[in-house]
Design an enzyme around this catalytic site. Structure first.
Site, PDB file in Angstrom:
ATOM      1  N   GLY A 275      -7.405  -5.828   5.476  1.00  0.00           N
ATOM      2  CA  GLY A 275      -6.219  -6.344   4.804  1.00  0.00           C
ATOM      3  C   GLY A 275      -6.446  -7.997   3.965  1.00  0.00           C
ATOM      4  O   GLY A 275      -5.680  -7.953   2.792  1.00  0.00           O
TER       5      GLY A 275
ATOM      6  N   GLU B 101      -4.785 -13.855   7.690  1.00  0.00           N
ATOM      7  CA  GLU B 101      -3.991 -12.616   7.863  1.00  0.00           C
ATOM      8  C   GLU B 101      -3.678 -12.429   6.645  1.00  0.00           C
ATOM      9  O   GLU B 101      -3.371 -13.075   5.610  1.00  0.00           O
ATOM     10  CB  GLU B 101      -3.001 -12.918   9.086  1.00  0.00           C
ATOM     11  CG  GLU B 101      -3.348 -12.333  10.162  1.00  0.00           C
ATOM     12  CD  GLU B 101      -3.282 -10.776  10.529  1.00  0.00           C
ATOM     13  OE1 GLU B 101      -3.536 -10.354   9.355  1.00  0.00           O
ATOM     14  OE2 GLU B 101      -2.988 -10.248  11.492  1.00  0.00           O
ATOM     15  N   ASP B 102      -3.365 -10.987   6.538  1.00  0.00           N
ATOM     16  CA  ASP B 102      -2.800 -10.419   5.431  1.00  0.00           C
ATOM     17  C   ASP B 102      -1.204 -10.543   5.264  1.00  0.00           C
ATOM     18  O   ASP B 102      -0.557 -11.018   4.341  1.00  0.00           O
ATOM     19  CB  ASP B 102      -3.174  -9.042   5.213  1.00  0.00           C
ATOM     20  CG  ASP B 102      -3.000  -7.955   5.971  1.00  0.00           C
ATOM     21  OD1 ASP B 102      -2.879  -8.280   7.012  1.00  0.00           O
ATOM     22  OD2 ASP B 102      -3.150  -6.939   5.841  1.00  0.00           O
TER      23      ASP B 102
ATOM     24  N   ASP C 185       3.974  -8.798  10.534  1.00  0.00           N
ATOM     25  CA  ASP C 185       5.304  -8.104  10.494  1.00  0.00           C
ATOM     26  C   ASP C 185       5.930  -8.318  11.972  1.00  0.00           C
ATOM     27  O   ASP C 185       6.522  -9.146  12.019  1.00  0.00           O
ATOM     28  CB  ASP C 185       4.708  -6.459  10.247  1.00  0.00           C
ATOM     29  CG  ASP C 185       5.756  -5.615  10.042  1.00  0.00           C
ATOM     30  OD1 ASP C 185       6.944  -6.039  10.399  1.00  0.00           O
ATOM     31  OD2 ASP C 185       5.431  -4.508   9.877  1.00  0.00           O
TER      32      ASP C 185
ATOM     33  N   LYS D 128       6.372 -11.219   6.596  1.00  0.00           N
ATOM     34  CA  LYS D 128       7.672  -9.985   6.285  1.00  0.00           C
ATOM     35  C   LYS D 128       9.046 -10.479   6.871  1.00  0.00           C
ATOM     36  O   LYS D 128       8.916 -10.792   8.229  1.00  0.00           O
ATOM     37  CB  LYS D 128       7.362  -8.748   6.953  1.00  0.00           C
ATOM     38  CG  LYS D 128       7.996  -7.586   6.138  1.00  0.00           C
ATOM     39  CD  LYS D 128       7.426  -6.153   6.449  1.00  0.00           C
ATOM     40  CE  LYS D 128       6.340  -5.729   6.068  1.00  0.00           C
ATOM     41  NZ  LYS D 128       6.101  -4.280   6.438  1.00  0.00           N
TER      42      LYS D 128
ATOM     43  N   PHE E 299       7.565  -1.785   3.094  1.00  0.00           N
ATOM     44  CA  PHE E 299       6.226  -1.702   3.185  1.00  0.00           C
ATOM     45  C   PHE E 299       5.485  -1.875   1.875  1.00  0.00           C
ATOM     46  O   PHE E 299       5.688  -1.472   0.897  1.00  0.00           O
ATOM     47  CB  PHE E 299       5.884  -0.284   3.725  1.00  0.00           C
ATOM     48  CG  PHE E 299       4.538  -0.218   4.261  1.00  0.00           C
ATOM     49  CD1 PHE E 299       4.060  -0.532   5.434  1.00  0.00           C
ATOM     50  CD2 PHE E 299       3.210   0.312   3.329  1.00  0.00           C
ATOM     51  CE1 PHE E 299       2.791  -0.545   5.976  1.00  0.00           C
ATOM     52  CE2 PHE E 299       2.130   0.365   3.783  1.00  0.00           C
ATOM     53  CZ  PHE E 299       1.852   0.134   5.004  1.00  0.00           C
ATOM     54  N   VAL E 300       4.600  -2.948   1.876  1.00  0.00           N
ATOM     55  CA  VAL E 300       3.904  -3.550   0.580  1.00  0.00           C
ATOM     56  C   VAL E 300       2.556  -3.081   0.519  1.00  0.00           C
ATOM     57  O   VAL E 300       1.828  -2.828   1.725  1.00  0.00           O
ATOM     58  CB  VAL E 300       4.089  -4.904   0.380  1.00  0.00           C
ATOM     59  CG1 VAL E 300       5.907  -5.081   0.061  1.00  0.00           C
ATOM     60  CG2 VAL E 300       3.482  -5.841   1.482  1.00  0.00           C
TER      61      VAL E 300
ATOM     62  N   ARG F  82      -5.754  -1.079  -2.241  1.00  0.00           N
ATOM     63  CA  ARG F  82      -6.120  -2.429  -1.675  1.00  0.00           C
ATOM     64  C   ARG F  82      -6.435  -3.267  -3.065  1.00  0.00           C
ATOM     65  O   ARG F  82      -6.454  -4.527  -3.213  1.00  0.00           O
ATOM     66  CB  ARG F  82      -7.219  -2.456  -0.867  1.00  0.00           C
ATOM     67  CG  ARG F  82      -7.098  -1.888   0.566  1.00  0.00           C
ATOM     68  CD  ARG F  82      -8.046  -2.322   1.448  1.00  0.00           C
ATOM     69  NE  ARG F  82      -7.961  -1.339   2.662  1.00  0.00           N
ATOM     70  CZ  ARG F  82      -7.315  -1.777   3.611  1.00  0.00           C
ATOM     71  NH1 ARG F  82      -6.690  -2.445   3.807  1.00  0.00           N
ATOM     72  NH2 ARG F  82      -7.403  -0.941   4.603  1.00  0.00           N
TER      73      ARG F  82
HETATM   74  P1  IMP Z   1       1.972  -6.730  13.011  1.00  0.00           P
HETATM   75  O1  IMP Z   1       1.205  -6.639  13.959  1.00  0.00           O
HETATM   76  O2  IMP Z   1       3.334  -5.702  13.017  1.00  0.00           O
HETATM   77  O3  IMP Z   1       2.227  -8.235  12.639  1.00  0.00           O
HETATM   78  O4  IMP Z   1       1.241  -6.125  11.731  1.00  0.00           O
HETATM   79  C1  IMP Z   1      -0.076  -6.702  11.131  1.00  0.00           C
HETATM   80  C2  IMP Z   1      -0.970  -5.690  10.358  1.00  0.00           C
HETATM   81  O5  IMP Z   1       0.030  -4.502  10.017  1.00  0.00           O
HETATM   82  C3  IMP Z   1      -1.269  -6.488   9.239  1.00  0.00           C
HETATM   83  O6  IMP Z   1      -2.124  -7.385   9.348  1.00  0.00           O
HETATM   84  C4  IMP Z   1      -1.644  -5.316   8.435  1.00  0.00           C
HETATM   85  O7  IMP Z   1      -2.621  -4.749   8.451  1.00  0.00           O
HETATM   86  C5  IMP Z   1      -0.487  -4.206   8.874  1.00  0.00           C
HETATM   87  N1  IMP Z   1       0.826  -4.295   7.989  1.00  0.00           N
HETATM   88  C6  IMP Z   1       2.012  -4.864   8.492  1.00  0.00           C
HETATM   89  N2  IMP Z   1       3.060  -4.521   7.277  1.00  0.00           N
HETATM   90  C7  IMP Z   1       2.280  -4.047   6.226  1.00  0.00           C
HETATM   91  C8  IMP Z   1       2.878  -3.888   4.984  1.00  0.00           C
HETATM   92  O8  IMP Z   1       3.925  -3.839   4.581  1.00  0.00           O
HETATM   93  N3  IMP Z   1       1.707  -3.080   4.312  1.00  0.00           N
HETATM   94  C9  IMP Z   1       0.332  -3.088   4.530  1.00  0.00           C
HETATM   95  N4  IMP Z   1       0.093  -3.280   5.771  1.00  0.00           N
HETATM   96  C10 IMP Z   1       1.151  -4.082   6.605  1.00  0.00           C
END
Ligand code: IMP
Length: 185
Positions: free
Chosen positions: A53, A107-108, A111, A139, A162-163, A175
């Site tokens: 990402g 990081e992208d 969340d 987020k 969700f983006v 992407r």
């Molecule tokens: P986390 O572990 O829940 O913080 O999620 C992190 C990873 O989940 C990110 O690096 C993304 O790859 C993916 N992710 C979380 N939210 C989104 C979203 O809204 N769109 C696309 N990928 C997401």
């Protein structure tokens, strides 16, 4: 819709809302580049880019830095479709020497924070001198884990949606979009 460029018809029909256009994205990354270049002057940091990402963000961020730096790529996977599985798989660290290095995780999006927590621990265990995070998106969500590591640099806060676009996918699609948007349900 402020996308900073022409938007092909097929994207318009699938993207319900554009949250961030390419012009504000580019301006913000220039600002981050100035901040990081100032903070890391003389430290030769290592950008540890979390695939897939972050590939677009990392390419722009790296070119916004005016200081020498190394770039490494790793993979972290916790999502299937638009749902977090709760387990984080980190791969690609074999052969990456981070001992005594100043690491900036790129990081992208943060969340729940589970991915960041797992990554920060893995990288600190490799003997890095310091580990901070630069995330393209934060987020605003109640799902964020209480012990999520601090994010030193963040480009944008976004609502709990969700983006896709600018590197972020939904089941490997979207992407390549130059903006960040929300896919129509
Ligand atoms: P986390 O572990 O829940 O913080 O999620 C992190 C990873 O989940 C990110 O690096 C993304 O790859 C993916 N992710 C979380 N939210 C989104 C979203 O809204 N769109 C696309 N990928 C997401």
């Amino acid at each position: 819709m402020e996308t900073g460029g022409p938007v092909p018809q097929e994207w318009c029909s699938e993207i319900g809302e554009v949250l961030l256009g390419s012009t504000p994205i580019s301006h913000r990354i220039t600002e981050l580049g100035v901040d990081i270049s100032r903070d890391y002057d003389g430290k030769n940091p290592v950008l540890v880019v979390v695939l897939k990402g972050s590939f677009v963000f990392a390419a722009d961020l790296s070119r916004a830095l005016t200081i020498p730096h190394r770039v490494e790529f790793i993979r972290a996977r916790s999502y299937e479709g638009d749902k977090s599985t709760g387990a984080v798989q980190v791969t690609g660290l074999e052969g990456v020497d981070l001992a005594n290095e100043h690491v900036i995780i790129v990081e992208d999006i943060v969340d729940t924070g589970l991915t960041l927590k797992a990554l920060t621990k893995r990288l600190a265990d490799l003997g890095a001198a310091s580990v901070v995070t630069c995330s393209f998106l934060m987020k605003m969500t109640s799902r964020r884990q209480t012990n999520t590591p601090d994010v030193r640099y963040a480009a944008f806060d976004i609502p709990d949606k969700f983006v896709v676009g600018y590197g972020l996918d939904y089941d490997q699609r979207y992407r390549h979009l130059p903006f960040v948007g929300v896919v129509k349900k």
